[in-house]
Scaffold this motif. Structure first.
Motif, mmCIF file in Angstrom:
data_model
loop_
_atom_site.group_PDB
_atom_site.id
_atom_site.type_symbol
_atom_site.label_atom_id
_atom_site.label_comp_id
_atom_site.label_asym_id
_atom_site.label_seq_id
_atom_site.Cartn_x
_atom_site.Cartn_y
_atom_site.Cartn_z
ATOM 1 N N ALA A 30 50.747 69.068 10.127
ATOM 2 C CA ALA A 30 51.889 68.833 11.015
ATOM 3 C C ALA A 30 52.316 67.366 10.987
ATOM 4 C CB ALA A 30 51.529 69.255 12.435
ATOM 5 N N VAL A 31 51.345 66.459 10.972
ATOM 6 C CA VAL A 31 51.673 65.032 10.918
ATOM 7 C C VAL A 31 52.393 64.700 9.615
ATOM 8 C CG1 VAL A 31 50.679 62.720 10.766
ATOM 9 C CG2 VAL A 31 49.833 64.329 12.466
ATOM 10 N N LEU A 32 51.901 65.241 8.487
ATOM 11 C CA LEU A 32 52.542 64.986 7.199
ATOM 12 C C LEU A 32 53.958 65.552 7.153
ATOM 13 C CD1 LEU A 32 49.598 65.648 4.701
ATOM 14 C CD2 LEU A 32 50.611 63.453 5.302
ATOM 15 N N ILE A 33 54.160 66.707 7.749
ATOM 16 C CA ILE A 33 55.484 67.322 7.730
ATOM 17 C C ILE A 33 56.475 66.513 8.556
ATOM 18 C CG2 ILE A 33 56.817 69.337 8.454
ATOM 19 C CD1 ILE A 33 54.438 71.060 7.658
ATOM 20 N N PHE A 34 56.091 66.156 9.777
ATOM 21 C CA PHE A 34 57.033 65.520 10.697
ATOM 22 C C PHE A 34 57.221 64.025 10.414
ATOM 23 C CE2 PHE A 34 55.939 69.270 13.260
ATOM 24 C CZ PHE A 34 57.205 69.688 13.603
ATOM 25 N N PHE A 35 56.188 63.363 9.882
ATOM 26 C CA PHE A 35 56.287 61.918 9.702
ATOM 27 C C PHE A 35 56.425 61.506 8.247
ATOM 28 C CE2 PHE A 35 54.126 62.411 13.768
ATOM 29 C CZ PHE A 35 54.904 61.600 14.573
ATOM 30 N N PHE A 36 56.379 62.461 7.303
ATOM 31 C CA PHE A 36 56.565 62.116 5.903
ATOM 32 C C PHE A 36 57.581 63.028 5.225
ATOM 33 C CE2 PHE A 36 55.482 62.533 1.384
ATOM 34 C CZ PHE A 36 55.647 61.221 0.992
ATOM 35 N N ALA A 37 57.301 64.333 5.209
ATOM 36 C CA ALA A 37 58.175 65.260 4.479
ATOM 37 C C ALA A 37 59.572 65.315 5.101
ATOM 38 C CB ALA A 37 57.542 66.654 4.456
ATOM 39 N N LEU A 38 59.646 65.423 6.417
ATOM 40 C CA LEU A 38 60.951 65.506 7.079
ATOM 41 C C LEU A 38 61.776 64.232 6.914
ATOM 42 C CD1 LEU A 38 62.849 67.198 8.776
ATOM 43 C CD2 LEU A 38 61.696 66.349 10.835
ATOM 44 N N PRO A 39 61.212 63.036 7.149
ATOM 45 C CA PRO A 39 62.021 61.826 6.898
ATOM 46 C C PRO A 39 62.444 61.676 5.442
ATOM 47 C CG PRO A 39 60.139 61.304 8.278
ATOM 48 C CD PRO A 39 59.934 62.704 7.798
ATOM 49 N N MET A 40 61.545 62.035 4.501
ATOM 50 C CA MET A 40 61.934 61.934 3.099
ATOM 51 C C MET A 40 63.049 62.922 2.764
ATOM 52 S SD MET A 40 60.183 59.463 2.061
ATOM 53 C CE MET A 40 60.840 59.582 0.411
ATOM 54 N N GLY A 41 62.987 64.114 3.341
ATOM 55 C CA GLY A 41 64.067 65.072 3.126
ATOM 56 C C GLY A 41 65.387 64.577 3.691
ATOM 57 N N LEU A 42 65.339 63.956 4.864
ATOM 58 C CA LEU A 42 66.556 63.391 5.448
ATOM 59 C C LEU A 42 67.105 62.255 4.592
ATOM 60 C CD1 LEU A 42 65.544 63.330 9.231
ATOM 61 C CD2 LEU A 42 67.105 64.922 8.094
ATOM 62 N N MET A 43 66.209 61.465 4.017
ATOM 63 C CA MET A 43 66.666 60.363 3.177
ATOM 64 C C MET A 43 67.335 60.891 1.906
ATOM 65 S SD MET A 43 64.511 57.082 1.819
ATOM 66 C CE MET A 43 63.447 58.094 0.778
ATOM 67 N N VAL A 44 66.816 61.968 1.350
ATOM 68 C CA VAL A 44 67.456 62.578 0.186
ATOM 69 C C VAL A 44 68.848 63.072 0.559
ATOM 70 C CG1 VAL A 44 67.336 64.494 -1.448
ATOM 71 C CG2 VAL A 44 65.272 63.192 -0.904
ATOM 72 N N GLY A 45 68.968 63.667 1.742
ATOM 73 C CA GLY A 45 70.280 64.127 2.178
ATOM 74 C C GLY A 45 71.255 62.990 2.389
ATOM 75 N N VAL A 46 70.772 61.877 2.952
ATOM 76 C CA VAL A 46 71.640 60.716 3.184
ATOM 77 C C VAL A 46 72.144 60.147 1.865
ATOM 78 C CG1 VAL A 46 71.666 58.346 4.056
ATOM 79 C CG2 VAL A 46 70.614 60.153 5.407
ATOM 80 N N SER A 47 71.333 60.207 0.811
ATOM 81 C CA SER A 47 71.733 59.629 -0.467
ATOM 82 C C SER A 47 72.940 60.343 -1.082
ATOM 83 C CB SER A 47 70.561 59.672 -1.451
ATOM 84 O OG SER A 47 70.219 61.012 -1.765
ATOM 85 N N PHE A 48 73.212 61.573 -0.660
ATOM 86 C CA PHE A 48 74.368 62.310 -1.177
ATOM 87 C C PHE A 48 75.574 62.251 -0.233
ATOM 88 C CE2 PHE A 48 70.798 64.389 -3.330
ATOM 89 C CZ PHE A 48 71.245 64.391 -4.630
ATOM 90 N N ALA A 49 75.460 61.523 0.848
ATOM 91 C CA ALA A 49 76.514 61.539 1.868
ATOM 92 C C ALA A 49 77.616 60.546 1.537
ATOM 93 C CB ALA A 49 75.918 61.222 3.237
ATOM 94 N N ASP A 50 78.849 60.985 1.755
ATOM 95 C CA ASP A 50 80.022 60.110 1.662
ATOM 96 C C ASP A 50 80.427 59.765 3.088
ATOM 97 O OD1 ASP A 50 82.309 58.746 1.204
ATOM 98 O OD2 ASP A 50 83.255 60.266 -0.050
ATOM 99 N N VAL A 51 80.201 58.511 3.468
ATOM 100 C CA VAL A 51 80.435 58.110 4.858
ATOM 101 C C VAL A 51 81.899 58.268 5.238
ATOM 102 C CG1 VAL A 51 80.224 56.204 6.501
ATOM 103 C CG2 VAL A 51 78.509 56.498 4.701
ATOM 104 N N ALA A 52 82.812 57.977 4.338
ATOM 105 C CA ALA A 52 84.242 58.029 4.663
ATOM 106 C C ALA A 52 84.718 59.450 4.924
ATOM 107 C CB ALA A 52 85.048 57.392 3.536
ATOM 108 N N SER A 53 84.380 60.380 4.034
ATOM 109 C CA SER A 53 84.882 61.754 4.164
ATOM 110 C C SER A 53 83.894 62.700 4.810
ATOM 111 C CB SER A 53 85.262 62.289 2.776
ATOM 112 O OG SER A 53 84.117 62.325 1.930
ATOM 113 N N GLY A 54 82.630 62.307 4.891
ATOM 114 C CA GLY A 54 81.628 63.181 5.475
ATOM 115 C C GLY A 54 81.207 64.317 4.571
ATOM 116 N N THR A 55 81.491 64.241 3.285
ATOM 117 C CA THR A 55 81.133 65.287 2.334
ATOM 118 C C THR A 55 80.039 64.774 1.395
ATOM 119 O OG1 THR A 55 82.888 64.578 0.810
ATOM 120 C CG2 THR A 55 83.431 66.293 2.430
ATOM 121 N N ALA A 56 79.513 65.687 0.593
ATOM 122 C CA ALA A 56 78.485 65.322 -0.381
ATOM 123 C C ALA A 56 79.133 64.741 -1.627
ATOM 124 C CB ALA A 56 77.645 66.547 -0.748
ATOM 125 N N THR A 57 78.456 63.764 -2.225
ATOM 126 C CA THR A 57 78.983 63.101 -3.410
ATOM 127 C C THR A 57 77.849 62.577 -4.268
ATOM 128 O OG1 THR A 57 80.398 61.318 -4.206
ATOM 129 C CG2 THR A 57 79.155 60.917 -2.196
#
Length: 299
Positions: A30-57
């Motif tokens: 549970a600690v690995l999921i919430f404090f490592f896997a989940l933040p890393m997954g969110l960071m991967v999602g942020v890397s595809f985000a277009d701040v101006a349009s809010g779409t993936a890029t």
């Protein structure tokens, strides 16, 4: 002659042992999921985000592979981490061997000196090296006063200074990992080699070092990953011209406020460390398989 036969009931495995193991491991998972896997997954999602349009890029990844500066940072990070890993392993192995094979006050003193750097913070140790290596630092002043050089050597604000500082920071971890591996080697093997006429250096080279390969690999992996993710030492000793991924990520977050591009760099840094760790694990697995095959052939 009378023969006694014991009719014991068969032991039924109802999966209780497996469920018990899952129950024990569940907090760590549970600690690995919430404090490592989940933040890393969110960071991967942020890397595809277009701040101006809010779409993936994919524009941020395209910039990472085409602007030249990012790939240079990857190369600089890999080179710095490799040099630190080799320096830590080469300098730490003699100390680890001494600690594994000695006893008494001398061992206690060396062990305390090996762990002493961890008593001070990373920033404090880095500033200490900055005072020693800068143009008007201790080394240059001593060499100039002795008449060995006419002008200061450029020992700081470069790769050399960063490698020296990070080696000092990471060295205790490399010593501990190799010392544990050497302690698992039977000292009688070394005595047998010396009784057969081998010198101490030959025994260490042909007996101790091959058997302590797991500790050497562990030291290389720990040193590489710790150096690759270091920020304070490259920022202070490397100066503004020495850019590694950690300092470039900090600039993108704090100064350029470009979180998606910083996430791309963070993903690249993570993939680099995972690739090196995977290569080290595969090397050790293949080595053990080869040794097991040789032992099976001899038997």
């Amino acid at each position: 002659m009378t023969t006694l036969t014991l009719d014991l009931p068969a032991v039924r495995n109802r999966g209780g042992g497996r469920s018990h193991a899952y129950a024990i491991l569940s907090p760590s998972i549970a600690v690995l999921i919430f404090f490592f896997a989940l933040p890393m997954g969110l960071m991967v999602g942020v890397s595809f985000a277009d701040v101006a349009s809010g779409t993936a890029t994919l524009a941020h990844y395209q910039r990472f592979f085409t602007d030249g500066l990012s790939l240079a940072g990857v190369y600089r990070t890999a080179l710095m981490s490799l040099l630190v890993a080799l320096s830590v392993t080469a300098l730490g192995y003699p100390v680890a061997y001494f600690l594994a094979r000695s006893s008494g006050p001398a061992r206690t003193l060396v062990f305390a000196l090996a762990l002493a750097p961890e008593l001070a913070g990373v920033v404090l140790r880095t500033y200490g090296w900055l005072i020693i290596l800068e143009d008007r630092g201790f080394i240059n002043d001593a060499l100039i006063s002795l008449g060995l050089i006419g002008e200061p050597l450029h020992l700081s604000k470069n790769l050399f200074a960063v490698v020296v500082g990070l080696t000092h920071v990471v060295l205790p971890f490399g010593i501990l990992s190799m010392m544990t591996s050497i302690q698992g080697i039977d000292p009688n093997l070394e005595r047998a080699g010396q009784m057969l006429g081998a010198s101490r250096l030959a025994v260490i080279r042909h007996i101790v070092m091959p058997l302590s390969v797991p500790g050497i690999v562990s030291s290389l992996l720990i040193s590489f990953t710790m150096a690759a993710s270091a920020y304070a030492t490259p920022a202070l000793l490397g100066g503004a011209g020495f850019k590694v991924l950690a300092t470039m990520i900090s600039e993108q977050v704090l100064f350029h406020i470009n979180w998606p591009f910083a996430a791309v760099m963070a993903n690249a840094l993570l993939l680099m460390m995972l690739a090196v760790s995977y290569a080290g694990i595969r090397f050790e697995t293949r080595r053990r398989a080869i040794l097991a095959g040789r032992e099976g052939g001899l038997s």
